[in-house]
Design a protein around this motif. Structure first.
Motif, PDB file in Angstrom:
ATOM      1  N   VAL A  83     -41.170  38.749 -72.336  1.00  0.00           N
ATOM      2  CA  VAL A  83     -39.741  39.096 -72.229  1.00  0.00           C
ATOM      3  C   VAL A  83     -39.139  38.424 -70.996  1.00  0.00           C
ATOM      4  CG1 VAL A  83     -38.087  40.984 -71.902  1.00  0.00           C
ATOM      5  CG2 VAL A  83     -40.071  41.307 -73.415  1.00  0.00           C
ATOM      6  N   VAL A  84     -39.845  38.555 -69.878  1.00  0.00           N
ATOM      7  CA  VAL A  84     -39.334  37.993 -68.616  1.00  0.00           C
ATOM      8  C   VAL A  84     -39.178  36.486 -68.746  1.00  0.00           C
ATOM      9  CG1 VAL A  84     -39.923  37.647 -66.181  1.00  0.00           C
ATOM     10  CG2 VAL A  84     -40.243  39.890 -67.240  1.00  0.00           C
ATOM     11  N   LYS A 126     -30.297  42.191 -67.509  1.00  0.00           N
ATOM     12  CA  LYS A 126     -30.298  41.677 -68.893  1.00  0.00           C
ATOM     13  C   LYS A 126     -30.568  42.828 -69.876  1.00  0.00           C
ATOM     14  CE  LYS A 126     -29.856  37.318 -67.682  1.00  0.00           C
ATOM     15  NZ  LYS A 126     -30.998  36.577 -67.218  1.00  0.00           N
ATOM     16  N   THR A 127     -30.064  42.691 -71.066  1.00  0.00           N
ATOM     17  CA  THR A 127     -30.214  43.757 -72.065  1.00  0.00           C
ATOM     18  C   THR A 127     -31.425  43.470 -72.956  1.00  0.00           C
ATOM     19  OG1 THR A 127     -27.834  44.078 -72.044  1.00  0.00           O
ATOM     20  CG2 THR A 127     -29.025  44.988 -73.924  1.00  0.00           C
ATOM     21  N   VAL A 128     -32.330  44.442 -72.992  1.00  0.00           N
ATOM     22  CA  VAL A 128     -33.536  44.289 -73.800  1.00  0.00           C
ATOM     23  C   VAL A 128     -33.617  45.453 -74.784  1.00  0.00           C
ATOM     24  CG1 VAL A 128     -36.060  44.107 -73.776  1.00  0.00           C
ATOM     25  CG2 VAL A 128     -34.728  43.152 -71.879  1.00  0.00           C
ATOM     26  N   ALA A 129     -33.703  45.128 -76.059  1.00  0.00           N
ATOM     27  CA  ALA A 129     -33.871  46.166 -77.083  1.00  0.00           C
ATOM     28  C   ALA A 129     -35.362  46.388 -77.307  1.00  0.00           C
ATOM     29  CB  ALA A 129     -33.208  45.729 -78.380  1.00  0.00           C
ATOM     30  N   VAL A 181     -37.619  43.382 -78.625  1.00  0.00           N
ATOM     31  CA  VAL A 181     -39.086  43.506 -78.567  1.00  0.00           C
ATOM     32  C   VAL A 181     -39.555  44.512 -79.610  1.00  0.00           C
ATOM     33  CG1 VAL A 181     -41.055  43.855 -77.024  1.00  0.00           C
ATOM     34  CG2 VAL A 181     -38.810  43.374 -76.060  1.00  0.00           C
ATOM     35  N   LEU A 182     -40.439  44.092 -80.483  1.00  0.00           N
ATOM     36  CA  LEU A 182     -41.047  45.026 -81.438  1.00  0.00           C
ATOM     37  C   LEU A 182     -42.352  45.535 -80.823  1.00  0.00           C
ATOM     38  CD1 LEU A 182     -41.396  46.284 -84.329  1.00  0.00           C
ATOM     39  CD2 LEU A 182     -42.783  44.292 -84.839  1.00  0.00           C
ATOM     40  N   ASN A 187     -33.725  36.003 -79.247  1.00  0.00           N
ATOM     41  CA  ASN A 187     -35.057  36.000 -78.649  1.00  0.00           C
ATOM     42  C   ASN A 187     -35.819  37.206 -79.161  1.00  0.00           C
ATOM     43  OD1 ASN A 187     -34.773  33.754 -76.852  1.00  0.00           O
ATOM     44  ND2 ASN A 187     -33.441  35.044 -75.569  1.00  0.00           N
ATOM     45  N   VAL A 188     -37.012  36.977 -79.704  1.00  0.00           N
ATOM     46  CA  VAL A 188     -37.791  38.113 -80.205  1.00  0.00           C
ATOM     47  C   VAL A 188     -39.225  38.029 -79.685  1.00  0.00           C
ATOM     48  CG1 VAL A 188     -38.352  36.961 -82.412  1.00  0.00           C
ATOM     49  CG2 VAL A 188     -38.467  39.455 -82.250  1.00  0.00           C
TER      50      VAL A 188
END
Ligand SMILES: NC(=O)c1ccc[n+]([C@@H]2O[C@H](COP(=O)([O-])OP(=O)(O)OC[C@H]3O[C@@H](n4cnc5c(N)ncnc54)[C@H](O)[C@@H]3O)[C@@H](O)[C@H]2O)c1
Length: 438
Positions: free
Chosen positions: A307-308, A318-321, A388-389, A412-413
């Motif tokens: 992620v980083v 930053k927004t991370v789901a 992120v799953l 981005n996944v």
């Protein structure tokens, strides 16, 4: 048969309801008033597929009751102990305080011929110690150990139709016969269906459970170690797993490389096993479990690294789901959940994490109230810089990359479970990162 079940959590509530459905007369005992209130209303106090229906079915028979009054177990012939054995704070060892308390409360209620059956996962040697306690109580009751192998998410099926039964019986033949006869009656339906039964001593029964979990954890960490090697060499661990999995001696199950294992059992059970082996002077025999644990925890760090990396090493703001919070799908259990750990780590790095899960938000919030939880997938991914799953619920697994694309800020996944087809996501314009695959 009249049966008591002491401890009505993920294991005990399902066990009690399953036994009542099978025709027994069951009283469940717990100390948690919230859990008891739900169970008395015939409602599941946690998410477990099929449990609400089972509770309704069992409740309708009039053979299932719940109480906080331990004296209600009087008159039951078999008493199951299903209380928790979590990891002791500041140590790898199992915390046996709940098991000891349950025995102390139960002992004065016992009569001659009663069979106390330990089901909680305990360090080897615990049953022998507790058997002495039962004998000292002078009631004439006997102790057996009957480890439980149910899987959360499949607990109802596993309780009604277990894949095997293990009865750890006392050393005295007469006591062993009393315990075996009672347990055969409890599990008459499963035994009539030819469920394999292994009769053992206490130590073997205790070890069967922890060694089964040690093996499963090792299998997962083995493939995750191969994922680390694959990451360095450009190989694809999912193809590797397919190819070695065709070997019947290896098998493909539990070879899904990803963010690793968690939950209320595997992590604390392998740590408890190491601690007990050390006490017994046999630490070296299971020293490999330290690596199993370390590999497992490194995979969580790897997901965070991906992620980083996708955020150009500037996660702050930053927004991370984060998709998923439960330790696995079909459960609301967040104990030692890799998903929740990833969410917490990313928040610690300053990212604006939006975490979601179909069932586990309430439990996650109780542990980590500081996180930003979103009730729906759409709210979680809205404007995300990375998605992120981490828990492979079907609703996240089968996402259409074209449909999700307009919802996010950047395509981005990070696929923490290697659930997606990288080619398909890349074709839809996404930057894809899996674990152990190019
Ligand atoms: N959850 C699983 O999938 C699973 C599978 C196999 C084995 N186990 C083992 O079963 C045991 C229970 O696990 P769990 O996941 O159900 O834990 P849990 O925390 O969900 O449930 C334990 C329950 O025991 C109750 N309790 C504590 N002290 C009590 C007392 N003195 N009298 C009555 N009730 C008391 C608690 O209130 C709680 O409801 C553990 O040893 C675990 O390792 C769990």
């Amino acid at each position: 048969m009249r049966i008591s079940v002491i401890g009505c959590g993920y294991l005990g509530a399902v066990h009690a309801a399953a036994l009542a459905t099978l025709g027994h007369d069951v009283v469940g005992v717990d100390v948690d008033p919230v859990k008891l209130a739900a169970l008395r209303r015939g409602e599941a106090p946690f998410f477990e597929p099929g449990l609400p229906e089972l509770l309704v079915e069992a409740g309708a028979t009039g053979r299932l009751t719940f109480t906080d009054d331990i004296s209600a177990v009087r008159g039951a012939r078999v008493h199951f102990i299903t209380v928790g054995t979590p990891q002791l704070k500041g140590s790898n060892a199992a915390d046996l305080r709940y098991v000891d308390a349950a025995f102390d409360q139960l002992l004065p209620q016992l009569s001659a011929g009663d069979v106390v059956v330990g089901k909680s996962t305990v360090p080897v040697g615990t049953a022998a110690r507790l058997a002495a306690k039962v004998a000292d109580g002078g009631s004439g009751a006997v102790l057996a150990w009957n480890p439980e192998f149910l899987r959360e998410g499949f607990a109802v099926k596993d309780s009604l139709t277990p894949d095997r039964l293990v009865f750890g019986l006392p050393p005295r033949p007469e006591a062993a016969s009393t315990a075996e006869t009672a347990l055969r009656e409890v599990y008459a339906a499963a035994l009539a269906d030819d469920t394999p039964l292994v009769l053992t001593d206490y130590a073997t029964a205790e070890l069967v459970k922890v060694s089964a979990n040690a093996f499963l954890a090792t299998k997962i960490s083995f493939i995750n170690a191969m994922a680390e090697i694959a990451e360095t060499t450009g190989a694809d661990v999912t193809q590797l797993a397919d190819a070695i999995g065709f070997d019947g001696r290896i098998g493909r199950r539990f070879l899904g490389a990803g963010v690793g294992f968690g939950g209320g059992c595997l992590p604390k059970d392998i740590r408890g096993f190491m601690a007990r082996a050390e006490e017994l002077g046999r630490g070296e025999s299971v020293a490999f479990l330290k690596e199993v644990d370390a590999i497992n925890l490194r995979r969580r760090a790897k997901v965070v690294d991906h992620v980083v990396d996708l955020l150009d090493h500037e996660p702050y703001g930053k927004t991370v789901a984060v998709l998923g919070l439960a330790f696995k799908p079909h459960s609301d259990d967040v104990r030692d959940s890799p998903a929740l750990d990833v969410a917490v780590r990313l928040t610690g790095l300053g990212a604006r994490v939006r975490a979601t899960d179909p069932e586990a938000i309430a439990n996650a919030r109780a542990l980590h109230p500081q996180l930003d939880y979103r009730a729906s997938f759409e709210e979680a991914v809205a404007g995300a810089d990375v998605m992120v799953l981490v828990t492979e619920w079907d609703q996240y697994r089968y996402l259409d990359p074209d449909a999700v694309a307009p919802l996010v800020a950047a395509r981005n996944v990070v696929d923490g479970r290697n659930s997606y087809d990288p080619a398909r996501w890349r074709a839809a314009g996404w930057t894809y990162r899996g674990l152990g695959r190019p």
